[in-house]
Design a protein around this motif. Structure first.
Motif, PDB file in Angstrom:
ATOM      1  N   LEU A   1       9.368  -6.051  -5.590  1.00  0.00           N
ATOM      2  CA  LEU A   1      10.001  -6.492  -4.345  1.00  0.00           C
ATOM      3  C   LEU A   1      11.499  -6.226  -4.377  1.00  0.00           C
ATOM      4  N   ILE A   2      12.117  -6.527  -5.503  1.00  0.00           N
ATOM      5  CA  ILE A   2      13.562  -6.338  -5.643  1.00  0.00           C
ATOM      6  C   ILE A   2      13.909  -4.855  -5.557  1.00  0.00           C
ATOM      7  N   GLN A   3      13.126  -4.011  -6.201  1.00  0.00           N
ATOM      8  CA  GLN A   3      13.400  -2.573  -6.183  1.00  0.00           C
ATOM      9  C   GLN A   3      13.227  -1.966  -4.797  1.00  0.00           C
ATOM     10  N   ASN A   4      12.364  -2.554  -3.984  1.00  0.00           N
ATOM     11  CA  ASN A   4      12.070  -1.981  -2.676  1.00  0.00           C
ATOM     12  C   ASN A   4      12.872  -2.597  -1.537  1.00  0.00           C
ATOM     13  N   ILE A   5      13.873  -3.390  -1.860  1.00  0.00           N
ATOM     14  CA  ILE A   5      14.693  -3.996  -0.812  1.00  0.00           C
ATOM     15  C   ILE A   5      15.395  -2.888  -0.037  1.00  0.00           C
TER      16      ILE A   5
ATOM     17  N   GLY B   1      14.184  -0.515   1.606  1.00  0.00           N
ATOM     18  CA  GLY B   1      13.398   0.694   1.799  1.00  0.00           C
ATOM     19  C   GLY B   1      11.995   0.342   2.227  1.00  0.00           C
ATOM     20  N   ASN B   2      11.336   1.184   2.878  1.00  0.00           N
ATOM     21  CA  ASN B   2       9.929   1.090   3.232  1.00  0.00           C
ATOM     22  C   ASN B   2       9.371  -0.329   3.292  1.00  0.00           C
ATOM     23  N   ALA B   3       9.944  -1.162   4.106  1.00  0.00           N
ATOM     24  CA  ALA B   3       9.532  -2.565   4.195  1.00  0.00           C
ATOM     25  C   ALA B   3       8.107  -2.727   4.694  1.00  0.00           C
ATOM     26  N   GLY B   4       7.627  -1.795   5.492  1.00  0.00           N
ATOM     27  CA  GLY B   4       6.313  -1.969   6.089  1.00  0.00           C
ATOM     28  C   GLY B   4       5.178  -1.305   5.351  1.00  0.00           C
ATOM     29  N   GLY B   5       5.453  -0.467   4.371  1.00  0.00           N
ATOM     30  CA  GLY B   5       4.377   0.261   3.718  1.00  0.00           C
ATOM     31  C   GLY B   5       4.477   0.219   2.220  1.00  0.00           C
ATOM     32  N   SER B   6       3.464   0.785   1.592  1.00  0.00           N
ATOM     33  CA  SER B   6       3.437   0.790   0.135  1.00  0.00           C
ATOM     34  C   SER B   6       4.274   1.941  -0.410  1.00  0.00           C
ATOM     35  N   GLN B   7       4.513   1.890  -1.687  1.00  0.00           N
ATOM     36  CA  GLN B   7       5.281   2.938  -2.335  1.00  0.00           C
ATOM     37  C   GLN B   7       4.506   4.254  -2.289  1.00  0.00           C
ATOM     38  N   GLU B   8       3.166   4.171  -2.421  1.00  0.00           N
ATOM     39  CA  GLU B   8       2.341   5.371  -2.372  1.00  0.00           C
ATOM     40  C   GLU B   8       2.459   6.051  -1.001  1.00  0.00           C
ATOM     41  N   GLU B   9       2.444   5.244   0.069  1.00  0.00           N
ATOM     42  CA  GLU B   9       2.581   5.802   1.408  1.00  0.00           C
ATOM     43  C   GLU B   9       3.922   6.513   1.555  1.00  0.00           C
ATOM     44  N   SER B  10       4.946   5.903   1.018  1.00  0.00           N
ATOM     45  CA  SER B  10       6.286   6.475   1.093  1.00  0.00           C
ATOM     46  C   SER B  10       6.340   7.807   0.349  1.00  0.00           C
ATOM     47  N   GLN B  11       5.704   7.868  -0.819  1.00  0.00           N
ATOM     48  CA  GLN B  11       5.684   9.105  -1.594  1.00  0.00           C
ATOM     49  C   GLN B  11       4.912  10.193  -0.860  1.00  0.00           C
ATOM     50  N   GLU B  12       3.791   9.828  -0.230  1.00  0.00           N
ATOM     51  CA  GLU B  12       3.010  10.791   0.540  1.00  0.00           C
ATOM     52  C   GLU B  12       3.826  11.344   1.710  1.00  0.00           C
ATOM     53  N   GLU B  13       4.557  10.463   2.389  1.00  0.00           N
ATOM     54  CA  GLU B  13       5.397  10.904   3.501  1.00  0.00           C
ATOM     55  C   GLU B  13       6.464  11.873   3.021  1.00  0.00           C
TER      56      GLU B  13
END
Length: 107
Positions: free
Chosen positions: A77-81, A83-95
């Protein structure tokens, strides 16, 4: 007297917040302190941290935060502050991969 004045200035922003916001912020800080200390974020531990800091919060906040945060990976949660609040890290990488493919096609 000078030291006392400095302490008041540091806390003036916090104390000027509405009670609900102060309570939430205090429990967030207590949660982060516990996480950083590798201590379980439980209602009991949150209450202990808040009591030692002499911070009074509505009694339901520590339990609410503990039950919510127990299901979360706090480090993630802290690392993803921010960024990409609505999706998973995998979704972000795919995008990101899709965007890179499109840029390659355009060149």
């Amino acid at each position: 007297e000078k030291t006392k004045k400095k302490k008041e200035c540091k806390m003036s922003g916090f104390t000027s917040l509405p009670k609900k916001k102060r309570d939430q912020l205090a429990v967030v800080w207590a949660s982060l302190l516990l996480h950083d200390s590798n201590v379980a974020i439980s209602e009991r531990n949150l209450v202990a941290v808040l009591a030692s800091a002499k911070v009074d919060v509505a009694p339901f906040w520590p339990g609410l935060f503990a039950s919510t945060l127990s299901k979360q990976n706090i480090g993630e949660l802290i690392q993803n502050i921010g960024g990409n609040a609505g999706g998973s890290q995998e979704e972000s990488q795919e995008e990101s991969k899709d965007e890179a493919k499109e840029e390659t096609k355009e060149e």
